[in-house]
Design an enzyme around this catalytic site. Structure first.
Site, short mmCIF file in Angstrom:
data_model
loop_
_atom_site.label_atom_id
_atom_site.label_comp_id
_atom_site.label_asym_id
_atom_site.label_seq_id
_atom_site.Cartn_x
_atom_site.Cartn_y
_atom_site.Cartn_z
N GLY A 4 0.79 -1.22 0.00
CA GLY A 4 0.00 0.00 0.00
C GLY A 4 0.83 1.28 0.00
N CYS A 17 1.41 1.53 11.67
CA CYS A 17 2.56 2.14 11.01
C CYS A 17 3.12 3.33 11.78
CB CYS A 17 2.17 2.59 9.60
SG CYS A 17 1.64 1.23 8.54
N GLN A 39 -7.78 0.05 3.50
CA GLN A 39 -8.67 -0.52 4.53
C GLN A 39 -10.05 -0.84 3.98
OE1 GLN A 39 -7.84 -1.52 7.47
NE2 GLN A 39 -5.87 -0.54 7.83
N SER A 58 -3.72 -3.23 -0.58
CA SER A 58 -2.63 -3.98 0.03
C SER A 58 -3.06 -5.40 0.31
CB SER A 58 -2.21 -3.29 1.33
OG SER A 58 -1.23 -4.04 2.01
N ASN A 75 -8.24 4.29 8.81
CA ASN A 75 -7.65 3.13 9.46
C ASN A 75 -7.71 3.19 10.99
OD1 ASN A 75 -5.68 5.31 8.76
ND2 ASN A 75 -4.36 4.14 10.13
N HIS A 87 -1.85 -7.73 2.58
CA HIS A 87 -1.89 -8.31 3.92
C HIS A 87 -3.06 -7.81 4.77
CE1 HIS A 87 -0.11 -5.07 6.58
NE2 HIS A 87 0.16 -4.58 5.37
N THR A 137 11.88 -7.53 -10.91
CA THR A 137 11.41 -8.90 -11.08
C THR A 137 10.09 -9.09 -10.35
OG1 THR A 137 13.69 -9.70 -11.21
CG2 THR A 137 11.97 -11.33 -10.70
#
Length: 384
Positions: A70, A326, A180, A200, A150, A202, A238
């Site tokens: 994210g 975060c 979120q 995102s 969030n 996760h 990659t």
């Protein structure tokens, strides 16, 4: 028992996600840029995940770009569009309650000469559409608004915002931080006038280190990462095949069960709110239960510092957050709680509970039982 109530920080991977991640690391491990069969087979995982995600939002596969998560998606959306469109104007609009992955890049853009307008919010965390309309000018190249906050679970009126922006200035791009929200709401960028959208992995039971940015096919944006020319030259490096494959599986499962997931989380949140009402001096922040996201609840246990309560609960296998994961290691007060008018004592006592569809009523009952025991004891201790 264990009660994991920090799902806005991260979620546990689905078993199906784990399985495909292992498969793409141990069996189908080729580099998708390779021309031989091993590479061609691996490339199919990228195509399949892009198709799954595009289908959930009714957009084109080619409009999905995979990122490291994210934060990269948000940074790219802001920097990429700002640099690509600065000849049209250097004015950007956002809100006072954005995640640091938005506020920090915008502060950096201000250092480069861009002007940023930060809209205030009401006690519920919602912006004023009238203030937004007044802020948009001929120089406004981008508006960035998060879908779901969030910390307090505010759900912004994204479609109304999108329609307003395009009516006032059709050339202004609309970016939505949906980190979120994706996987938990039906989001249709074309209908909602969204030009760019960040998500995102996760947060939806996918792997960490993977996300995507939706970029509308007519959006002018510069790449941030240059190199081998992967993803049509827009995001070199990659390809993270295990992450992309896992993200696709997670998105597919989330949207297959979206409505029943939301209903489960509503029940869990309601049960927690009812229980907290029986504990003295607990203040719930943000939108009403009906209007907020059903998976986030922010409450202050007055007289107890959030870190103290967090670790007390942790000792009993209950895991919550003292704010955004975060920013939890930073001493500055919450920008979101400040913006909605919380007092300093309220901010110092604020704890976030966040749920997944796997959260049970039994976990909430256990949490409430522990809270009813430890909160009076901690208050007695701190008042000495």
């Amino acid at each position: 028992m264990e009660a994991y109530l920090d799902n806005s920080a991260t979620t546990r991977c689905y078993e199906e996600v784990r399985d495909i991640v292992v498969k793409t690391m141990m069996e189908d491990y080729g580099n998708p840029s390779s021309m031989h069969l091993k590479g061609v087979e691996t490339e199919q995982y990228l195509k399949r995940s892009a198709a799954i995600i595009a289908k959930t939002m009714k957009v084109q596969d080619k409009e999905i770009y995979f990122t490291s998560g994210g934060t990269e998606s948000n940074n790219w959306a802001l920097y990429g569009t700002a640099q690509a469109n600065k000849r049209k104007g250097m004015h950007i609009i956002t809100t006072q309650i954005e995640h640091a992955a938005i506020s920090a890049p915008l502060a950096a853009l201000e250092d480069q000469g861009f002007t940023v307008t930060r809209l205030g919010v009401g006690p519920d965390g919602c912006i004023s559409l009238e203030e937004l309309e007044a802020a948009i000018t001929d120089e406004t190249i981008l508006v960035s608004v998060m879908y779901v906050n969030n910390e307090i679970g505010t759900v912004e009126p994204i479609q109304k915002i999108g329609e307003l922006i395009k009516k006032k200035n059709p050339n202004t791009l609309f970016h939505v931080d949906a980190i979120q929200a994706y996987g938990k709401f039906h989001i249709y960028p074309k209908r909602m006038k969204i030009d760019l959208l960040s998500a995102s992995g996760h947060k939806i039971h996918g792997p960490k280190g993977i996300g995507f940015l939706y970029v509308g096919d007519k959006v002018k944006i510069h790449p941030m990462i240059l190199g081998g020319g992967q993803q049509k030259g827009m995001r070199s490096g990659t390809d993270n095949v295990p992450g992309v494959a896992g993200l696709g599986v997670a998105a597919e499962i989330m949207y297959k069960n979206l409505d029943q997931n939301l209903e489960q989380m509503r029940k869990v949140k309601h049960h927690l709110i009812e229980g907290l009402a029986k504990i003295e001096d607990v203040i719930i922040h943000g939108p009403s239960e009906e209007e907020g996201a059903p998976y986030i609840l922010n409450a202050s246990f007055m007289g107890i510092r959030s870190e103290v309560l967090l670790h007390t609960l942790e000792d009993r296998n209950i895991f919550v957050s003292a704010g955004s994961a975060c920013s939890s290691h930073k001493r500055a007060g919450s920008a979101t709680l400040t913006a909605i008018g919380c007092s300093k004592p309220e901010m110092e006592a604020a704890v976030r509970f966040s749920f997944a569809e796997t959260t049970t009523i039994e976990e909430i009952d256990y949490t409430l039982q522990v809270l009813s025991e430890v909160v009076p004891a901690l208050r007695k201790y701190t008042r000495r």
